[in-house]
Design an enzyme around this catalytic site. Structure first.
Site, PDB file in Angstrom:
ATOM      1  N   VAL A  13      37.723  46.875  43.293  1.00 25.49           N
ATOM      2  CA  VAL A  13      36.947  46.915  44.604  1.00 25.49           C
ATOM      3  C   VAL A  13      38.047  47.039  46.072  1.00 25.49           C
ATOM      4  O   VAL A  13      37.667  48.017  46.968  1.00 25.49           O
ATOM      5  CB  VAL A  13      36.342  45.470  44.937  1.00 25.49           C
ATOM      6  CG1 VAL A  13      35.884  45.325  46.347  1.00 25.49           C
ATOM      7  CG2 VAL A  13      35.164  45.333  44.081  1.00 25.49           C
ATOM      8  N   ASP A  31      48.880  43.247  47.535  1.00 22.60           N
ATOM      9  CA  ASP A  31      48.425  42.858  46.161  1.00 22.60           C
ATOM     10  C   ASP A  31      49.421  41.784  45.533  1.00 22.60           C
ATOM     11  O   ASP A  31      50.634  42.137  45.778  1.00 22.60           O
ATOM     12  CB  ASP A  31      48.103  43.817  44.884  1.00 22.60           C
ATOM     13  CG  ASP A  31      47.338  43.431  43.902  1.00 22.60           C
ATOM     14  OD1 ASP A  31      46.063  43.505  43.869  1.00 22.60           O
ATOM     15  OD2 ASP A  31      47.659  42.300  43.040  1.00 22.60           O
ATOM     16  N   ARG A  36      51.439  46.667  40.078  1.00 22.80           N
ATOM     17  CA  ARG A  36      50.347  47.632  40.740  1.00 22.80           C
ATOM     18  C   ARG A  36      50.523  48.006  42.247  1.00 22.80           C
ATOM     19  O   ARG A  36      50.377  49.376  42.250  1.00 22.80           O
ATOM     20  CB  ARG A  36      49.001  46.564  41.142  1.00 22.80           C
ATOM     21  CG  ARG A  36      47.680  46.998  41.742  1.00 22.80           C
ATOM     22  CD  ARG A  36      46.896  47.831  40.980  1.00 22.80           C
ATOM     23  NE  ARG A  36      45.582  48.237  41.300  1.00 22.80           N
ATOM     24  CZ  ARG A  36      45.129  49.144  41.115  1.00 22.80           C
ATOM     25  NH1 ARG A  36      45.275  50.041  40.192  1.00 22.80           N
ATOM     26  NH2 ARG A  36      43.948  49.545  41.680  1.00 22.80           N
ATOM     27  N   THR A  82      36.507  36.776  41.235  1.00 18.26           N
ATOM     28  CA  THR A  82      35.928  35.503  41.031  1.00 18.26           C
ATOM     29  C   THR A  82      35.422  35.707  39.802  1.00 18.26           C
ATOM     30  O   THR A  82      34.121  35.642  39.499  1.00 18.26           O
ATOM     31  CB  THR A  82      34.859  35.609  42.303  1.00 18.26           C
ATOM     32  OG1 THR A  82      34.154  36.867  41.907  1.00 18.26           O
ATOM     33  CG2 THR A  82      35.197  35.396  43.532  1.00 18.26           C
ATOM     34  N   THR A 117      32.469  38.660  45.025  1.00 19.20           N
ATOM     35  CA  THR A 117      31.003  38.247  44.793  1.00 19.20           C
ATOM     36  C   THR A 117      31.206  36.620  44.626  1.00 19.20           C
ATOM     37  O   THR A 117      32.109  36.168  43.849  1.00 19.20           O
ATOM     38  CB  THR A 117      30.500  38.780  43.595  1.00 19.20           C
ATOM     39  OG1 THR A 117      30.633  40.039  43.777  1.00 19.20           O
ATOM     40  CG2 THR A 117      29.027  38.267  43.169  1.00 19.20           C
ATOM     41  N   CYS A 257      30.673  41.423  36.595  1.00 17.01           N
ATOM     42  CA  CYS A 257      29.419  41.385  37.533  1.00 17.01           C
ATOM     43  C   CYS A 257      28.347  40.716  36.914  1.00 17.01           C
ATOM     44  O   CYS A 257      27.791  39.504  37.179  1.00 17.01           O
ATOM     45  CB  CYS A 257      29.005  42.641  38.201  1.00 17.01           C
ATOM     46  SG  CYS A 257      30.362  43.160  39.035  1.00 17.01           S
ATOM     47  N   ARG A 328      37.426  44.055  30.580  1.00 20.81           N
ATOM     48  CA  ARG A 328      37.583  42.726  31.014  1.00 20.81           C
ATOM     49  C   ARG A 328      35.978  42.153  30.663  1.00 20.81           C
ATOM     50  O   ARG A 328      35.021  42.552  31.191  1.00 20.81           O
ATOM     51  CB  ARG A 328      37.745  42.402  32.451  1.00 20.81           C
ATOM     52  CG  ARG A 328      39.031  42.523  32.793  1.00 20.81           C
ATOM     53  CD  ARG A 328      39.182  42.291  34.288  1.00 20.81           C
ATOM     54  NE  ARG A 328      38.526  43.478  34.996  1.00 20.81           N
ATOM     55  CZ  ARG A 328      38.428  43.554  36.319  1.00 20.81           C
ATOM     56  NH1 ARG A 328      38.952  42.499  37.194  1.00 20.81           N
ATOM     57  NH2 ARG A 328      37.812  44.173  36.835  1.00 20.81           N
TER      58      ARG A 328
HETATM   59  N1  NAD Z   1      34.640  45.606  39.717  1.00 21.14           N
HETATM   60  C1  NAD Z   1      33.480  45.808  40.070  1.00 21.14           C
HETATM   61  O1  NAD Z   1      32.685  46.601  39.544  1.00 21.14           O
HETATM   62  C2  NAD Z   1      32.722  45.087  41.305  1.00 21.14           C
HETATM   63  C3  NAD Z   1      31.623  45.353  42.035  1.00 21.14           C
HETATM   64  C4  NAD Z   1      31.355  44.494  42.962  1.00 21.14           C
HETATM   65  C5  NAD Z   1      31.819  43.528  42.989  1.00 21.14           C
HETATM   66  N2  NAD Z   1      32.838  42.929  42.590  1.00 21.14           N
HETATM   67  C6  NAD Z   1      33.550  41.728  42.888  1.00 21.14           C
HETATM   68  O2  NAD Z   1      34.847  42.066  43.702  1.00 21.14           O
HETATM   69  C7  NAD Z   1      35.832  41.285  43.553  1.00 21.14           C
HETATM   70  C8  NAD Z   1      36.987  41.971  43.147  1.00 21.14           C
HETATM   71  O3  NAD Z   1      36.902  42.259  41.621  1.00 21.14           O
HETATM   72  P1  NAD Z   1      37.524  43.492  41.048  1.00 21.14           P
HETATM   73  O4  NAD Z   1      36.855  44.150  39.957  1.00 21.14           O
HETATM   74  O5  NAD Z   1      38.259  44.354  42.196  1.00 21.14           O
HETATM   75  O6  NAD Z   1      38.898  42.607  40.557  1.00 21.14           O
HETATM   76  P2  NAD Z   1      40.319  43.237  39.911  1.00 21.14           P
HETATM   77  O7  NAD Z   1      40.765  42.025  38.837  1.00 21.14           O
HETATM   78  O8  NAD Z   1      40.085  44.526  39.520  1.00 21.14           O
HETATM   79  O9  NAD Z   1      41.177  43.092  41.192  1.00 21.14           O
HETATM   80  C9  NAD Z   1      41.333  41.904  41.871  1.00 21.14           C
HETATM   81  C10 NAD Z   1      42.813  42.231  42.510  1.00 21.14           C
HETATM   82  O10 NAD Z   1      43.490  40.884  43.278  1.00 21.14           O
HETATM   83  C11 NAD Z   1      44.713  40.772  42.930  1.00 21.14           C
HETATM   84  N3  NAD Z   1      44.894  39.445  43.565  1.00 21.14           N
HETATM   85  C12 NAD Z   1      44.610  38.135  43.024  1.00 21.14           C
HETATM   86  N4  NAD Z   1      44.905  37.117  43.738  1.00 21.14           N
HETATM   87  C13 NAD Z   1      45.427  37.774  44.912  1.00 21.14           C
HETATM   88  C14 NAD Z   1      45.980  37.270  46.165  1.00 21.14           C
HETATM   89  N5  NAD Z   1      45.868  35.856  46.325  1.00 21.14           N
HETATM   90  N6  NAD Z   1      46.263  38.009  46.928  1.00 21.14           N
HETATM   91  C15 NAD Z   1      46.487  39.353  46.882  1.00 21.14           C
HETATM   92  N7  NAD Z   1      45.891  39.862  45.653  1.00 21.14           N
HETATM   93  C16 NAD Z   1      45.473  39.052  44.869  1.00 21.14           C
HETATM   94  C17 NAD Z   1      44.837  40.900  41.632  1.00 21.14           C
HETATM   95  O11 NAD Z   1      46.322  41.197  41.047  1.00 21.14           O
HETATM   96  C18 NAD Z   1      44.015  42.202  41.417  1.00 21.14           C
HETATM   97  O12 NAD Z   1      44.836  43.327  41.485  1.00 21.14           O
HETATM   98  C19 NAD Z   1      35.210  40.037  42.405  1.00 21.14           C
HETATM   99  O13 NAD Z   1      34.457  38.850  43.156  1.00 21.14           O
HETATM  100  C20 NAD Z   1      34.036  40.675  41.720  1.00 21.14           C
HETATM  101  O14 NAD Z   1      33.197  40.050  41.253  1.00 21.14           O
HETATM  102  C21 NAD Z   1      33.405  43.729  41.534  1.00 21.14           C
END
Ligand code: NAD
Length: 418
Positions: A13, A31, A36, A82, A117, A257, A328
């Site tokens: 995201v 990050d 990364r 989340t 989310t 999700c 995942r």
């Molecule tokens: N992937 C999807 O398709 C999607 C779609 C819509 C919403 N979401 C929501 O968006 C959110 C993120 O999902 P994602 O898939 O991008 O997750 P992800 O795991 O791909 O990425 C999250 C990133 O955050 C980093 N991180 C964790 N804690 C941190 C901190 N304290 N400071 C800085 N970086 C930190 C991690 O290292 C990771 O790179 C979630 O709530 C998810 O439910 C995801």
């Protein structure tokens, strides 16, 4: 004055968002995972969402591992995971940690926007108190917040971030307008300004809960059809000729999700003394599908007099969905585990899944190309509809008795479909 935007969490995201903002505004991507950041500085995105051309276009974007380097930002956008804990309760620790990390950096009139989310009320009741506590600033006086849920669909080339209408919200009418205008400047599909942060939170979580329930319905139909000996796919094809029949397909519901967000909603409802029946029923049906699939394949093999102990099974696709490398919470691993319990020998074929990540979840060998495998299989399970499987020729990897079970109705020749 052009504001500086900081994006906290550069995953599926956060990175596309940082790229879009970085085309127009000074943007700082942060990050906690230094690998990364190193990869992104070298313009490599292991999630395959962003190509080198996109990196080039984001002229105002820089990547950071030191949180102190974000202190001059005026807008902080939080896009951290989340997930669920082991009891399927929401784990908002990443949201709270990210809030704790940025709070000391905040200065007067800064805006913090949450995109992760979560359940309704989380932003105001769980995150804002952390921001206040660790910044010594006052909510809606010194700093402001917003919530704008992400709706991207990784692997989908047609619906990219700018093409998906975005819900926005803010903690005061003025801030809500500012947040809405900010997103409207990068989202070509436009924005929808929700009347409150809670409405925006609830809207996101029910989108995925609705999808989960619709899939649970067709999964239940598939279970009934199986008992009746009727082909589910044929039933759905026939029903789809009615104009208002919804075209959902049965299958494994994994990922982070659809199979997770409904638990965020049910958790909040339980806290309020309401025990959701419909949403929970959908989860129960979908969570039981991996076991059904494993057992069905075993039954199909027994029906062909194939010895189950040490039977060789090829699984096509291990990611949580098609044309995406994300494993995942992929439910394919639950199918694999159950087949291994039956004593079968499993081989995996997935052109997209990242081998180091797969090896953390299973000892079954993974190949990216069928030509690398020199074996004939007693059973083949197509679990994920990657486009590479559309033309796959299994003839030299199967024998006369082999069972081919196609969950996604992709293969030209199969013995059973879901
Ligand atoms: N992937 C999807 O398709 C999607 C779609 C819509 C919403 N979401 C929501 O968006 C959110 C993120 O999902 P994602 O898939 O991008 O997750 P992800 O795991 O791909 O990425 C999250 C990133 O955050 C980093 N991180 C964790 N804690 C941190 C901190 N304290 N400071 C800085 N970086 C930190 C991690 O290292 C990771 O790179 C979630 O709530 C998810 O439910 C995801």
């Amino acid at each position: 004055m052009t504001k500086t935007i900081a994006i906290i969490g550069l995953g599926y995201v956060g990175l596309p968002l940082a790229i879009e903002f970085g085309k127009k505004y000074p943007t700082l991507g942060f990050d906690i995972n230094p690998t990364r950041i190193e990869e992104l500085r070298n313009r490599f995105d292991r999630t395959h969402q962003i190509n080198s051309h996109d990196f080039q276009e984001a002229k105002f974007l820089s990547f950071h591992t030191d949180i102190q380097e974000l202190k001059n930002a005026q807008i902080y956008i939080i896009t951290v995971p989340t997930p669920l804990d082991e009891y399927k309760n929401p784990d908002i620790s990443y949201l709270l940690n990210a809030s704790k990390m940025i709070a000391p950096l905040l200065s007067s009139k800064d805006i913090i926007i949450y995109e992760s989310t979560t359940y309704p009320t989380c932003t105001l009741k769980d995150c804002v108190p952390i921001l206040e506590q660790y910044s010594s600033l006052k909510y809606n006086i010194d700093f402001f917040v917003g919530y704008s849920p992400e709706r991207i669909n990784p692997g989908d080339r047609e619906h990219k971030l700018p093409d998906i209408k975005k819900i926005t919200s803010g903690s005061t009418p003025e801030v809500a307008k500012e947040i809405d205008e900010l997103y409207a400047s990068i989202i070509t599909a436009g924005t929808y300004l929700a009347p409150s942060i809670e409405v925006a939170e609830m809207a996101k979580v029910i989108e995925n809960a609705q999808r989960d329930l619709n899939i649970a319905f067709v999964n239940e139909i598939a279970l009934i059809c199986d008992k009746l000996g009727i082909e589910t796919q044929e039933v759905l094809k026939a029903s789809s000729t009615k104009w208002n029949f919804l075209p959902f397909k049965p299958g494994l519901v994994g990922g982070h999700c659809i199979s997770i967000d409904p638990y965020y909603l049910t958790h909040k409802a339980h806290e309020l003394g309401y025990h959701p029946r419909v949403i929970s029923a959908g989860r129960l049906v979908n969570d039981a599908m991996p076991s059904f699939v494993a057992q069905k394949l075993i039954k199909l093999m027994i029906a062909k007099d194939i010895k189950i102990l040490r039977a060789k099974i090829l699984i096509l696709g291990v990611t949580f969905k098609e044309n995406c490398n994300d494993i995942r919470n992929s439910k394919v691993f639950e199918v694999i585990d159950e087949l291994i319990e039956y004593g079968c020998e499993i081989t995996l074929l997935d052109p997209l899944a990242i081998p180091e990540e797969v090896s953390k979840l299973t000892s079954a060998p993974l190949y990216s190309n069928l030509s690398e495998i020199n074996k004939r299989f007693d059973g083949v399970l197509l679990a994920v509809a990657h486009k590479e499987f559309e033309e796959i020729d299994l003839a030299s990897h199967t024998h006369n008795q082999s069972v081919i079970y196609d969950l996604k109705d992709v293969l030209k020749s199969s013995h059973a479909r879901l």
